[in-house]
Design a protein around this motif. Structure first.
Motif, PDB file in Angstrom:
ATOM      1  N   SER A   3     -53.730 -12.794  49.530  1.00 43.97           N
ATOM      2  CA  SER A   3     -54.830 -12.103  50.209  1.00 43.97           C
ATOM      3  C   SER A   3     -54.509 -10.659  50.589  1.00 43.97           C
ATOM      4  N   GLN A   5     -59.628 -11.455  50.987  1.00 48.34           N
ATOM      5  CA  GLN A   5     -59.840 -12.845  51.395  1.00 48.34           C
ATOM      6  C   GLN A   5     -60.407 -13.684  50.273  1.00 48.34           C
ATOM      7  N   ARG A   6     -59.940 -14.910  50.201  1.00 51.23           N
ATOM      8  CA  ARG A   6     -60.487 -15.820  49.182  1.00 51.23           C
ATOM      9  C   ARG A   6     -61.786 -16.423  49.678  1.00 51.23           C
TER      10      ARG A   6
END
Ligand code: PLP
Length: 224
Positions: free
Chosen positions: A214, A219-220
């Motif tokens: 990340s 952010q995933r």
């Protein structure tokens, strides 16, 4: 420069600082850019910026993007950092250069069989569950030496290193120290430890590779 390429540079600079602060040679902690959940268009800027070592945690997901990216970019070194099911050993041996998550004898046996059949030898690491968390993969710390020995002597695997994911809610330092001690006891040189939140700490404890997702890719969208 794209946002990802800028974040990559920032992570590289912080790794260099952490190496210097630990009195370690520049380049002794390798960056594994963790591209899980991101697609080829997200990954390409990082490749264009020169990064070649990547980590994925699912065999099938990696199969969907890396064969094509490898045709575009030479010298990719792909690490499997997620749990491996024995029915995926064949595909994992075909695709990955490093398998960091060997943690059961059944997997070791399947990997050895596939390596012989395919004539390919990905480097292997043993994952250690340093926090003895019931939900987490990896061998128990007390079993690490015997398991590495079994992989080598019974299955003929070359084990290069150890890998760990410390408990999310604990100070990671003691876990990194434990992995480093176990590596010495096992006679392996590589230590895969440290993620976006703690890779500088891991370098201070001797990490030879850090797995950073990340902090590079952002952010995933979904947790994996
Ligand atoms: C996702 C993942 C990482 C990267 O995590 P970040 O916190 O995004 O850096 C590292 N190691 C493993 C095993 C992972 O699954």
């Amino acid at each position: 420069m794209s946002g990802t390429a800028e974040r990559l540079k920032e992570v590289q600079a912080r790794i260099a600082t952490a190496e210097a602060e630990a009195g370690r040679p520049a380049g002794s902690a390798k960056l594994v850019a963790v591209s899980k959940t991101f697609d080829a268009d997200d990954i390409r800027p990082v490749l264009l910026a020169g990064q070649r070592t990547f980590g994925e945690n699912k065999v099938q997901e990696a199969q969907g993007k890396w064969p094509a990216l490898r045709e575009e970019f030479e010298g990719v070194d792909l690490h499997l950092i997620g749990p491996l099911q024995s029915n995926k050993a064949k595909d994992a041996v075909a695709l990955f250069d490093v398998i960091e998550t060997v943690d059961r004898e059944k997997i070791a046996a399947e990997l050895a069989k596939e390596m012989a059949r395919q004539g390919r030898s990905p480097r292997c690491y043993v994952q250690v569950n340093t926090g003895s968390e019931p939900q987490k993969a990896g061998v128990e710390p007390t079993q690490a030496v015997a398991f590495v020995q079994c992989c080598r002597e019974v299955h003929g695997l070359t084990i290069e290193g150890l890998m760990c994911i410390p408990p999310a809610d604990e100070n990671p330092g003691p876990h990194f120290a434990l992995l480093e001690k176990l590596a010495r006891e096992c006679g392996v040189e590589k230590l895969s430890m440290g993620m976006s939140g703690d890779y500088e700490t891991a370098i201070a404890f001797g990490a030879t590779s850090v797995r950073v997702g990340s902090a590079i890719f952002g952010q995933r969208d979904y947790p994996t």
